[in-house]
Write a protein that holds these residues in place. Structure first.
Motif, mmCIF file in Angstrom:
data_model
loop_
_atom_site.group_PDB
_atom_site.id
_atom_site.type_symbol
_atom_site.label_atom_id
_atom_site.label_comp_id
_atom_site.label_asym_id
_atom_site.label_seq_id
_atom_site.Cartn_x
_atom_site.Cartn_y
_atom_site.Cartn_z
ATOM 1 N N LEU A 1 0.819 -1.207 0.000
ATOM 2 C CA LEU A 1 0.000 0.000 0.000
ATOM 3 C C LEU A 1 0.859 1.266 0.000
ATOM 4 O O LEU A 1 1.898 1.317 0.665
ATOM 5 C CB LEU A 1 -0.894 0.032 1.246
ATOM 6 N N PHE A 2 0.375 2.292 -0.695
ATOM 7 C CA PHE A 2 1.044 3.594 -0.717
ATOM 8 C C PHE A 2 -0.030 4.671 -0.837
ATOM 9 O O PHE A 2 -0.957 4.542 -1.644
ATOM 10 C CB PHE A 2 2.005 3.677 -1.913
ATOM 11 N N THR A 3 0.062 5.742 -0.049
ATOM 12 C CA THR A 3 -0.923 6.817 -0.110
ATOM 13 C C THR A 3 -0.240 8.175 -0.183
ATOM 14 O O THR A 3 0.564 8.522 0.695
ATOM 15 C CB THR A 3 -1.849 6.804 1.128
ATOM 16 N N ALA A 4 -0.572 8.934 -1.216
ATOM 17 C CA ALA A 4 -0.089 10.308 -1.336
ATOM 18 C C ALA A 4 -0.856 11.198 -0.367
ATOM 19 O O ALA A 4 -2.044 10.997 -0.114
ATOM 20 C CB ALA A 4 -0.272 10.811 -2.770
ATOM 21 N N ALA A 5 -0.181 12.208 0.182
ATOM 22 C CA ALA A 5 -0.821 13.152 1.097
ATOM 23 C C ALA A 5 -1.642 14.165 0.311
ATOM 24 O O ALA A 5 -1.458 14.362 -0.902
ATOM 25 C CB ALA A 5 0.236 13.872 1.931
ATOM 26 N N LEU A 6 -2.568 14.823 1.017
ATOM 27 C CA LEU A 6 -3.414 15.831 0.396
ATOM 28 C C LEU A 6 -2.609 17.111 0.191
ATOM 29 O O LEU A 6 -2.297 17.828 1.144
ATOM 30 C CB LEU A 6 -4.630 16.118 1.282
ATOM 31 N N SER B 1 3.943 0.128 2.287
ATOM 32 C CA SER B 1 3.749 -0.595 3.543
ATOM 33 C C SER B 1 3.021 -1.912 3.328
ATOM 34 O O SER B 1 2.322 -2.098 2.322
ATOM 35 C CB SER B 1 2.910 0.243 4.524
ATOM 36 N N LEU B 2 3.175 -2.805 4.293
ATOM 37 C CA LEU B 2 2.367 -4.017 4.350
ATOM 38 C C LEU B 2 0.958 -3.655 4.799
ATOM 39 O O LEU B 2 0.761 -2.699 5.552
ATOM 40 C CB LEU B 2 2.970 -5.002 5.342
ATOM 41 N N PRO B 3 -0.044 -4.416 4.369
ATOM 42 C CA PRO B 3 -1.396 -4.173 4.881
ATOM 43 C C PRO B 3 -1.517 -4.623 6.330
ATOM 44 O O PRO B 3 -1.226 -5.770 6.660
ATOM 45 C CB PRO B 3 -2.292 -4.997 3.948
ATOM 46 N N THR B 4 -1.915 -3.716 7.178
ATOM 47 C CA THR B 4 -2.187 -4.025 8.580
ATOM 48 C C THR B 4 -3.520 -3.387 8.941
ATOM 49 O O THR B 4 -4.025 -2.519 8.220
ATOM 50 C CB THR B 4 -1.092 -3.461 9.510
ATOM 51 N N ALA B 5 -4.084 -3.800 10.063
ATOM 52 C CA ALA B 5 -5.344 -3.209 10.504
ATOM 53 C C ALA B 5 -5.192 -1.701 10.693
ATOM 54 O O ALA B 5 -6.092 -0.922 10.378
ATOM 55 C CB ALA B 5 -5.806 -3.867 11.798
ATOM 56 N N GLU B 6 -4.038 -1.263 11.178
ATOM 57 C CA GLU B 6 -3.820 0.169 11.392
ATOM 58 C C GLU B 6 -3.737 0.921 10.067
ATOM 59 O O GLU B 6 -4.335 1.993 9.897
ATOM 60 C CB GLU B 6 -2.543 0.404 12.188
ATOM 61 N N ASN B 7 -3.027 0.365 9.099
ATOM 62 C CA ASN B 7 -2.874 1.044 7.813
ATOM 63 C C ASN B 7 -4.176 1.083 7.022
ATOM 64 O O ASN B 7 -4.411 2.009 6.244
ATOM 65 C CB ASN B 7 -1.799 0.352 6.965
ATOM 66 N N LEU B 8 -5.010 0.059 7.202
ATOM 67 C CA LEU B 8 -6.270 0.007 6.469
ATOM 68 C C LEU B 8 -7.380 0.796 7.160
ATOM 69 O O LEU B 8 -8.378 1.128 6.519
ATOM 70 C CB LEU B 8 -6.727 -1.444 6.297
ATOM 71 N N GLY B 9 -7.201 1.086 8.430
ATOM 72 C CA GLY B 9 -8.248 1.770 9.176
ATOM 73 C C GLY B 9 -7.699 2.892 10.024
ATOM 74 O O GLY B 9 -8.052 3.057 11.186
ATOM 75 N N LEU C 1 -5.144 -13.841 -8.815
ATOM 76 C CA LEU C 1 -3.965 -13.930 -9.683
ATOM 77 C C LEU C 1 -2.803 -14.666 -9.019
ATOM 78 O O LEU C 1 -1.900 -15.147 -9.702
ATOM 79 C CB LEU C 1 -3.515 -12.527 -10.087
ATOM 80 N N LYS C 2 -2.803 -14.673 -7.683
ATOM 81 C CA LYS C 2 -1.762 -15.369 -6.910
ATOM 82 C C LYS C 2 -0.372 -14.796 -7.162
ATOM 83 O O LYS C 2 0.625 -15.518 -7.254
ATOM 84 C CB LYS C 2 -1.792 -16.879 -7.189
ATOM 85 N N TYR C 3 -0.324 -13.469 -7.281
ATOM 86 C CA TYR C 3 0.970 -12.778 -7.304
ATOM 87 C C TYR C 3 0.806 -11.381 -6.711
ATOM 88 O O TYR C 3 -0.321 -10.927 -6.474
ATOM 89 C CB TYR C 3 1.595 -12.765 -8.702
ATOM 90 N N PRO C 4 1.930 -10.665 -6.444
ATOM 91 C CA PRO C 4 1.848 -9.392 -5.729
ATOM 92 C C PRO C 4 1.046 -8.313 -6.475
ATOM 93 O O PRO C 4 1.060 -8.232 -7.702
ATOM 94 C CB PRO C 4 3.316 -8.967 -5.591
ATOM 95 N N ILE C 5 0.359 -7.490 -5.680
ATOM 96 C CA ILE C 5 -0.393 -6.347 -6.191
ATOM 97 C C ILE C 5 0.038 -5.109 -5.407
ATOM 98 O O ILE C 5 0.015 -5.106 -4.171
ATOM 99 C CB ILE C 5 -1.916 -6.547 -6.031
ATOM 100 N N GLY C 6 0.434 -4.077 -6.115
ATOM 101 C CA GLY C 6 0.765 -2.790 -5.504
ATOM 102 C C GLY C 6 -0.384 -1.815 -5.698
ATOM 103 O O GLY C 6 -0.904 -1.689 -6.811
ATOM 104 N N LEU C 7 -0.795 -1.142 -4.626
ATOM 105 C CA LEU C 7 -1.927 -0.213 -4.671
ATOM 106 C C LEU C 7 -1.448 1.182 -4.283
ATOM 107 O O LEU C 7 -0.944 1.384 -3.173
ATOM 108 C CB LEU C 7 -3.024 -0.675 -3.716
ATOM 109 N N VAL C 8 -1.617 2.123 -5.194
ATOM 110 C CA VAL C 8 -1.189 3.504 -4.980
ATOM 111 C C VAL C 8 -2.432 4.379 -4.916
ATOM 112 O O VAL C 8 -3.149 4.515 -5.908
ATOM 113 C CB VAL C 8 -0.263 3.977 -6.115
ATOM 114 N N GLU C 9 -2.703 4.960 -3.746
ATOM 115 C CA GLU C 9 -3.879 5.804 -3.589
ATOM 116 C C GLU C 9 -3.501 7.274 -3.645
ATOM 117 O O GLU C 9 -2.594 7.730 -2.947
ATOM 118 C CB GLU C 9 -4.584 5.527 -2.251
#
Length: 481
Positions: free
Chosen positions: A120-125, A143-151, A173-181
């Motif tokens: 996961l990756f998130t750009a600031a406002l 970052s890795l997905p964690t409860a804190e990062n997702l919420g 797909l059974k392979y890595p996915i990168g998410l850029v918000e």
């Protein structure tokens, strides 16, 4: 982090001393997999360098080392780098809503640790009057997905729609996915558009003032989010993008959205292709959410207009103006009791799932994956018998009440002009793949439309669905006789 896998080549870039040589190495344990010299683009006071890595099969983890060679060697090392597919997630507050804010939040947060290969990756406002070369701030570094990062909080990080979409892809797909918000609530499409895209639709580079401009939740000046939150990402090689936006344009340049939205898609595709040195597909897949609901009491406002314009007035995608796109209809997901306001429905799991189906069909080319609800392929009007038959492209099932959801464009009772007249339940006959309706009191029918309301039905109870329970999107058709 996740970098884009083959057949594309990932781009690594950074800043260095003018004229210095930069070498980027990929290492796995003690073995150097590849070593590549950088392309230096001279600028003062710093130089920008870019490196194209070789096409890489999905997997990892790798160490990535960038070395700058001058009189001495300096280096930066990144750990735990994976290769897979990178998806960009953007839009306004319905994309911004975190996992903490949605139905089944506890279940989704508990699931986070099951997906260590989603990153996961998130750009600031941030906003800017000029195009930035780098993000001025980052809210969530890779970052890795964690409860804190997702919420982390309300409308901060991480996007629930983006997360659900990504974890479903990773599981399939059974392979890595990168998410850029990169998203910001209360923002119009114009803020995310470059001056080039705005010019395509006849809009000036300077923002005009709107009567309600100062009441917006987010920045609405033209191009300010393109400049600060999108332009800095263009060097990335990405697989595709998903988008949830349009509410703000129900009150701003509404009738231009059938141009501004397709123009944004085309411009982002061109810009990412050029920024990644030709590695991002110039027609990369682009998915979007067709607007959900806002107010039950406000009938036939600009929400159905924007839903229609989101498809460039075709009613479905992909189409000739919007190739390689996919859509998740959401008008049946109204949430009047949402604590975040009814404009923010909490069922983001269904939204993410419907986008995921579209990605499988369009982005990954899976055959026989239904991703859109029924849509009319033929409308027969029998004026002498005073009835109409609408034939759909697939089998239909009834989800709920269908009283007054169809409307006919009829000559008004006074004989002066035309008006939309609701079709009562008693005038409809539903077949396996078609709907027939009598004209009733209507004279001289010249059009038909379906679900043309802000809030056309209760939760998952719109009239027409596919056998896979995907809602039929709204449609509008005029004709002559």
């Amino acid at each position: 982090m996740v970098l884009q896998q083959q057949p594309a080549r990932a781009v690594i870039w950074g800043y260095g001393e003018p004229g210095a040589q930069v070498i980027v190495s990929l290492r796995r344990e003690s073995e150097t997999i590849t070593k590549t010299a950088g392309i230096t683009i001279s600028k003062c006071p710093q130089s920008v360098w870019k490196v194209l890595l070789p096409p890489m099969v999905y997997g990892g983890p790798y160490h990535l080392v960038a070395e700058q060679v001058t009189e001495k060697v300096t280096s930066i090392q990144l750990e735990d780098v994976l290769f897979g597919d990178v998806w960009l997630c953007s839009g306004q507050s319905n994309m911004e809503m975190t996992v903490l804010q949605i139905f089944n939040a506890s279940g989704e947060l508990k699931m986070a640790s099951d997906y260590p290969y989603v990153r996961l990756f998130t750009a600031a406002l941030e906003q800017s009057a000029t195009e930035l070369q780098d993000l001025s701030k980052v809210d969530l570094p890779w970052s890795l997905p964690t409860a804190e990062n997702l919420g982390h909080g309300d409308f901060t990080y991480f996007s629930a729609v983006c997360w659900v979409f990504g974890r479903l892809l990773a599981r399939k797909l059974k392979y890595p996915i990168g998410l850029v918000e990169s998203s910001w609530g209360g923002t119009p499409v114009e803020a995310w558009s470059s001056k080039t895209a705005l010019k395509e639709c006849g809009l000036p580079s300077q923002t005009p003032r709107f009567p309600f401009f100062d009441t917006f939740a987010g920045p609405c000046d033209y191009s300010v989010l393109w400049n600060a939150m999108m332009h800095p990402l263009l060097n990335m090689t990405i697989k595709g993008a998903i988008w949830y936006q349009g509410e703000q344009n129900t009150g701003m340049n509404t009738n231009l959205y059938n141009c501004t939205f397709p123009a944004l898609i085309s411009d982002w595709r061109r810009s990412f292709h050029e920024g990644s040195l030709g590695q991002t597909d110039p027609t990369f897949p682009f998915g979007f959410v067709q607007l959900s609901t806002f107010q039950k009491s406000k009938q036939k406002d600009n929400y159905p207009v924007i839903r229609w314009h989101q498809t460039a007035d075709y009613g479905y995608v992909p189409n000739s103006k919007m190739p390689n796109t996919f859509m998740a209809a959401a008008m049946d997901l109204g949430d009047e009791k949402s604590p975040y306001g009814s404009v923010h429905p909490r069922d983001k799991e269904t939204v993410g799932y419907r986008l995921y189906l579209g990605a499988r069909a369009i982005a990954y080319g899976e055959k026989d994956v239904p991703f859109q609800g029924p849509y009319p392929v033929r409308i027969d009007v029998y004026y002498e018998h005073r009835y109409m038959n609408i034939t759909y492209d697939q089998q239909i099932i009834l989800g709920g009440s269908y009283d007054n959801v169809f409307e006919l464009y009829c000559s008004s009772a006074s004989g002066e002009g035309y008006e939309w007249v609701p079709v009562p339940y008693s005038s409809l006959i539903v077949y396996a793949q078609s709907v027939a309706m009598s004209f009733g009191a209507c004279r001289d029918v010249l059009g038909v439309r379906y679900a043309w309301d802000d809030w056309p039905c209760e939760y998952k109870r719109c009239p027409i669905y596919s056998i896979q329970k995907l809602p039929a999107p709204l449609f509008l058709r005029y004709f002559t006789h």
